[in-house]
Motif scaffolding. Structure first.
Motif, PDB file in Angstrom:
ATOM      1  N   ALA A 131      -9.437 106.145  74.805  1.00 22.84           N
ATOM      2  CA  ALA A 131      -8.010 105.899  74.595  1.00 22.84           C
ATOM      3  C   ALA A 131      -7.221 107.132  74.987  1.00 22.84           C
ATOM      4  CB  ALA A 131      -7.743 105.560  73.127  1.00 22.84           C
ATOM      5  N   THR A 132      -6.013 106.909  75.500  1.00 25.49           N
ATOM      6  CA  THR A 132      -5.140 108.038  75.815  1.00 25.49           C
ATOM      7  C   THR A 132      -3.751 107.771  75.250  1.00 25.49           C
ATOM      8  OG1 THR A 132      -4.637 106.994  77.915  1.00 25.49           O
ATOM      9  CG2 THR A 132      -6.299 108.731  77.967  1.00 25.49           C
ATOM     10  N   GLY A 133      -2.955 108.820  75.237  1.00 20.19           N
ATOM     11  CA  GLY A 133      -1.554 108.690  74.839  1.00 20.19           C
ATOM     12  C   GLY A 133      -1.364 108.103  73.461  1.00 20.19           C
ATOM     13  N   ALA A 134      -0.495 107.118  73.385  1.00 22.55           N
ATOM     14  CA  ALA A 134      -0.135 106.538  72.095  1.00 22.55           C
ATOM     15  C   ALA A 134      -1.329 105.828  71.459  1.00 22.55           C
ATOM     16  CB  ALA A 134       1.025 105.572  72.265  1.00 22.55           C
ATOM     17  N   ALA A 135      -2.162 105.201  72.287  1.00 23.00           N
ATOM     18  CA  ALA A 135      -3.321 104.486  71.757  1.00 23.00           C
ATOM     19  C   ALA A 135      -4.283 105.458  71.089  1.00 23.00           C
ATOM     20  CB  ALA A 135      -4.030 103.742  72.882  1.00 23.00           C
ATOM     21  N   ARG A 136      -4.407 106.628  71.727  1.00 25.73           N
ATOM     22  CA  ARG A 136      -5.298 107.644  71.174  1.00 25.73           C
ATOM     23  C   ARG A 136      -4.786 108.098  69.807  1.00 25.73           C
ATOM     24  NH1 ARG A 136      -5.360 113.268  71.025  1.00 25.73           N
ATOM     25  NH2 ARG A 136      -7.345 114.319  71.452  1.00 25.73           N
ATOM     26  N   GLN A 137      -3.495 108.338  69.775  1.00 25.84           N
ATOM     27  CA  GLN A 137      -2.895 108.794  68.526  1.00 25.84           C
ATOM     28  C   GLN A 137      -3.052 107.742  67.424  1.00 25.84           C
ATOM     29  OE1 GLN A 137       0.851 110.597  69.115  1.00 25.84           O
ATOM     30  NE2 GLN A 137       1.495 110.362  66.998  1.00 25.84           N
ATOM     31  N   GLU A 138      -2.835 106.507  67.826  1.00 28.27           N
ATOM     32  CA  GLU A 138      -2.967 105.402  66.887  1.00 28.27           C
ATOM     33  C   GLU A 138      -4.378 105.379  66.306  1.00 28.27           C
ATOM     34  OE1 GLU A 138      -1.370 103.036  64.558  1.00 28.27           O
ATOM     35  OE2 GLU A 138      -0.163 104.001  66.135  1.00 28.27           O
ATOM     36  N   ARG A 139      -5.345 105.570  67.201  1.00 23.13           N
ATOM     37  CA  ARG A 139      -6.740 105.516  66.781  1.00 23.13           C
ATOM     38  C   ARG A 139      -7.083 106.693  65.860  1.00 23.13           C
ATOM     39  NH1 ARG A 139     -11.203 102.979  66.694  1.00 23.13           N
ATOM     40  NH2 ARG A 139     -13.176 103.965  67.255  1.00 23.13           N
ATOM     41  N   VAL A 140      -6.550 107.854  66.169  1.00 23.41           N
ATOM     42  CA  VAL A 140      -6.793 109.033  65.322  1.00 23.41           C
ATOM     43  C   VAL A 140      -6.227 108.783  63.923  1.00 23.41           C
ATOM     44  CG1 VAL A 140      -6.169 111.448  64.961  1.00 23.41           C
ATOM     45  CG2 VAL A 140      -6.947 110.701  67.212  1.00 23.41           C
ATOM     46  N   PHE A 141      -5.013 108.244  63.870  1.00 19.77           N
ATOM     47  CA  PHE A 141      -4.396 107.951  62.569  1.00 19.77           C
ATOM     48  C   PHE A 141      -5.229 106.947  61.792  1.00 19.77           C
ATOM     49  CE2 PHE A 141       0.147 109.008  64.202  1.00 19.77           C
ATOM     50  CZ  PHE A 141      -0.178 110.349  64.180  1.00 19.77           C
ATOM     51  N   ASP A 142      -5.705 105.959  62.515  1.00 19.23           N
ATOM     52  CA  ASP A 142      -6.503 104.923  61.893  1.00 19.23           C
ATOM     53  C   ASP A 142      -7.793 105.505  61.310  1.00 19.23           C
ATOM     54  OD1 ASP A 142      -7.376 102.288  61.266  1.00 19.23           O
ATOM     55  OD2 ASP A 142      -8.689 102.392  63.034  1.00 19.23           O
ATOM     56  N   LEU A 143      -8.419 106.397  62.095  1.00 19.59           N
ATOM     57  CA  LEU A 143      -9.659 107.019  61.630  1.00 19.59           C
ATOM     58  C   LEU A 143      -9.403 107.890  60.396  1.00 19.59           C
ATOM     59  CD1 LEU A 143     -11.103 107.921  65.117  1.00 19.59           C
ATOM     60  CD2 LEU A 143     -12.281 106.536  63.418  1.00 19.59           C
ATOM     61  N   LEU A 144      -8.307 108.633  60.436  1.00 19.67           N
ATOM     62  CA  LEU A 144      -7.953 109.471  59.290  1.00 19.67           C
ATOM     63  C   LEU A 144      -7.769 108.610  58.055  1.00 19.67           C
ATOM     64  CD1 LEU A 144      -5.437 112.046  60.782  1.00 19.67           C
ATOM     65  CD2 LEU A 144      -7.561 112.576  59.603  1.00 19.67           C
ATOM     66  N   ASN A 145      -7.113 107.497  58.257  1.00 23.83           N
ATOM     67  CA  ASN A 145      -6.866 106.584  57.165  1.00 23.83           C
ATOM     68  C   ASN A 145      -8.165 106.040  56.581  1.00 23.83           C
ATOM     69  OD1 ASN A 145      -4.928 105.336  55.557  1.00 23.83           O
ATOM     70  ND2 ASN A 145      -5.346 103.392  56.611  1.00 23.83           N
TER      71      ASN A 145
END
Ligand SMILES: Nc1ncnc2c1ncn2[C@@H]1O[C@H](COP(=O)(O)OP(=O)(O)OP(=O)(O)O)[C@@H](O)[C@H]1O
Ligand code: SF4
Ligand SMILES: [Mg+2]
Lengths: 336, 399
Positions: A131-145
């Protein structure tokens, strides 16, 4: 939690050896080898957790790291999902870098202190182009959650977190690639007792949710009890006993396993009364020159003459119960 | 071994949502912000940093403040110091007498106009006479011999007579034309020192680039690869390190002409070895750490591991040693120039300026003073900064 496994074998390790070469003497002319892992075989079924215990220095980490090919195996096969990955090139290994992940022992050393938490967790997304860009960020947030952290932790640096939080960041990093199999190398040993349960529970939940398979390494039996389906006991580079968790706790066969079990403090006076503490004498011998025959013989109270001459092989004494000890020949005679 | 009394249901699940979701109170500081905060507390380092910035600005902007270029010469106005003792002839005529008892016309506030032409001159009688604005000005330096014999440095060496009356020093003023004085060929020392700063900072830049791109990468690759490659690479470093720099520069002179280029080539080819060793050592200790193993299990390439994980974690010692290597590079250039292996005339570096000044050291000490001052300030500034950086970047001091 033992009913969750089916019978399909995900990982099979056959006669795995890992020797470390160490140079001694001038110009390294005399070579010696640390027999960190010496000829061990076991398997892990899909969706189950195999606990691996043993004293410090017995080769648990080396086993885990060799399976994930951080170390080149000296000999043996690592069969993952039907494919021997022990000799694959780094390039051919790449798909397995997504399937097999690792969680490390030291929550301080296992995170790069120069990277933000977001970059630590997202690194694999960059490497594998997930994933890159916004999708990457989304995924990182999801993982943190998923590991109980919030998304504004992504821009922070590891030193701002506690040990338990760091360990959860390590878990999030491992989860980022959607792995099937995770090697947990003493993920809770360095943590406060109060947060050990927290991390174990989280691993347990994640396993249920994603059908993960674990190799869970710990240095004493009390830590693996609640998460493991089956448990293997290692001593000085050898696997001495593998069996179901309950069987191991109820009827341990190997003298070393018995000693380890008796060392667990029991918070129940009734049980303590009839439990006998077996105290292991002496130190663990050096893995450079291990004792002949059975490696445990220098500390085993049942040691016989035969133990010095002949190495006991890991043998199935009961269904799914493997033990490597000469005492077994008498107790469970070979039937054929 | 029954501890079967403890069952799973005795463990209580902790509700994840209540855990550590609270924000961390302290302001988030990166490693570099934190280091900067600590560096700011170190006064000596900040003074060092200030002087480095000042020196850089001077090197870049300095020439705009001067009418001269480093090669403009005026033989008539050689060897005039940064301060002048001037004499008043009449209301608006002032002169400065140089160390050779020759007069130069100046203004009262220290601007130099021109050298005056004597009307009469007798080397035997030791006098020189000028005509200025209708007045006869005579310099009688016949006392110099006696003064020298007496050994008393304060003894009278000459007298200036205007129409027969002895006049005294009117004032001591700063040289407004040549701020740092002029050299023996009448070149402006200020602009030559500024050009020297350019050369020194250029050398600093070359040393930095070379250390960074060759030293760090070489050491990094050797340390990370390990084994035979490492062995071969480090033996090459050992060989390079054993050749004395001076000998190496002299050998290079055979191939290239002496000059700045040769010094840069010399520094460029050998100056990174210490950095390579340092980085290799750092990498060797970092590469076994679990975060590097973690990157490997994620499938990171060796290059990525080196550039994203290993080198950033070795950055503290790298920067500290860079701050220490730069002054030694500057000093090496100055030294090589001083012994005549450096930049070519008329180009000036601090080393050649110092060398030029040595011949007339006793009479014109200011000519050595300025280049020496600049070398000292710059080297000290970098050393102070390096010291402060070492403290600021030391992870053991981190809280
Ligand atoms: N890179 C290496 N080079 C040489 N010897 C090594 C290396 N890694 C491990 N060893 C040795 O191999 C043996 C097994 O080490 P390993 O780290 O696998 O033990 P462990 O069971 O994980 O112990 P711990 O509980 O302390 O983590 C030890 O004797 C160790 O000294
Ligand atoms: S083989 Fe012998 S020494 Fe080894 S554990 Fe069994 S009895 Fe003890
Ligand atoms: Mg270990």
């Amino acid at each position: 939690m033992s009913s969750k496994s089916n019978n399909e074998v995900l990982l099979e390790v056959k006669n795995l050896k890992k020797y470390f070469e160490i140079n001694k003497g001038f110009f390294g002319r005399s070579k010696e080898y640390v027999q960190a892992v010496d000829d061990i075989s076991f398997f892990i079924r899909k969706g189950e957790t195999l606990g691996l215990v043993g004293e410090s220095g017995c080769g648990k980490s080396t086993t885990g790291r060799t399976i994930i090919r951080l170390y080149e195996p000296t000999a043996g096969e690592i069969i993952y999902d039907g494919v021997d990955i022990s000799e694959l090139s780094e390039n051919d290994l790449k798909p397995y870098r997504k399937k097999i992940q690792m969680i490390f022992q030291d929550p301080y050393a296992s995170l790069n202190s120069r990277m933000t938490v977001g970059d630590i967790i997202g690194e694999s997304l960059d490497i594998h182009g997930i994933a890159t860009g916004a999708a990457r960020q989304e995924r990182v947030f999801d993982l943190l959650n998923r590991v109980g952290l919030s998304k504004d932790h992504a821009s922070r640096y590891p030193h701002e977190f506690s040990g338990g939080q760091r360990q959860r960041i390590g878990i999030a990093r491992a989860l980022a690639v959607d792995p099937e199999f995770i090697i947990c190398d003493e993920p809770i040993s360095a943590l406060d007792v109060s947060i050990q349960a927290q991390v174990v529970n989280m691993l347990d939940d994640l396993q249920k949710e994603y059908g993960l398979t674990y190799l869970f390494i710990a240095h004493d039996l009390s830590m693996v009890k609640h998460i493991s389906d089956r448990i293997g006991v290692m001593y000085l580079g050898k696997l001495v006993e593998v069996t179901d968790r309950n069987e191991l706790y109820d009827s341990p066969e190997h003298p070393y396993t018995q000693a380890l079990l008796s060392a667990i403090p029991i918070p129940d006076p009734e049980v303590t009364r009839n439990a006998q503490r077996i105290i292991l004498e002496g130190d663990v011998p050096s893995p450079i020159n291990p004792p002949s025959g059975c490696r445990f013989r220098t500390r085993c109270s049942y040691a016989m003459e035969r133990c010095a001459e002949e190495e006991p092989v890991l043998r199935e004494v009961n269904e799914g119960h493997f033990v490597a000890c000469h005492l077994m020949d008498e107790k469970f005679p070979i039937t054929e | 071994m029954a501890d079967n009394k403890i069952s799973t249901d005795m463990w209580e699940k902790v509700d994840m949502s209540t855990l550590d979701k609270e924000v961390i109170a302290r302001k988030s500081l990166t490693y570099w912000q934190d280091a900067w905060r600590r560096l700011k507390k170190n006064h000596l380092s900040m003074i060092g940093l200030f002087f480095i910035v000042l020196m850089t600005l001077l090197a870049i902007l300095g020439p705009f403040f001067s009418r001269y270029s480093y090669s403009d010469q005026n033989l008539e106005l050689g060897n005039i110091g940064p301060t002048m003792e001037i004499y008043q002839i009449d209301d608006n005529d002032f002169v400065y007498m140089n160390k050779e008892y020759k007069l130069v016309e100046v203004t009262e506030d220290g601007h130099i106009s021109k050298r005056l032409v004597p009307t009469d001159e007798d080397m035997m009688q030791k006098y020189r006479s000028y005509e200025i604005d209708g007045k006869e000005v005579v310099i009688d330096y016949s006392f110099a011999v006696a003064a020298k014999k007496s050994g008393d440095p304060d003894a009278k060496k000459f007298e200036i007579r205007v129409n027969g009356d002895v006049i005294d020093i009117h004032d001591k003023v700063f040289n407004k034309t040549y701020w740092f004085g002029s050299d023996s060929l009448g070149r402006d020392l200020y602009i030559r020192v500024v050009y020297g700063a350019r050369i020194s900072l250029l050398i600093a830049l070359v040393a930095t680039i070379v250390n960074f791109f060759i030293g760090v990468l070489y050491g990094g690759v050797a340390g990370y690869t390990g084994g035979k490659t490492d062995n071969v690479m480090m033996r090459i470093v050992d060989v390079i390190a054993t050749v004395p720099l001076l000998l190496y520069v002299i050998m290079l002179m055979v191939i290239f002409e002496p000059g700045l280029k040769t010094i840069m080539i010399a520094l460029g080819t050998v100056y990174w070895v210490n950095m390579a060793r340092l980085v290799r050592g750092q990498i060797l200790s970092i590469k076994e750490q679990e975060f590097v193993l973690a990157a490997k299990t994620l499938g990171a390439s060796s290059w990525r591991i080196l550039v994203r994980h290993l080198i950033p974690n070795a950055m503290g010692p790298i920067i500290v040693s860079l701050a220490m290597l730069i002054p030694s590079a500057i000093f090496t250039e100055a030294f090589l120039s001083f012994i005549g292996l450096g930049v070519n005339a008329p180009m000036a570096s601090w080393g050649t300026l110092a060398n030029d000044a040595v011949a007339g050291l006793r009479t014109y000490p200011y000519q050595l003073f300025f280049p020496a001052l600049f070398i000292s300030i710059t080297v000290l500034a970098f050393n102070f900064l390096g010291d402060g950086l070492r403290d600021a970047l030391d992870p053991r001091l981190r809280k």
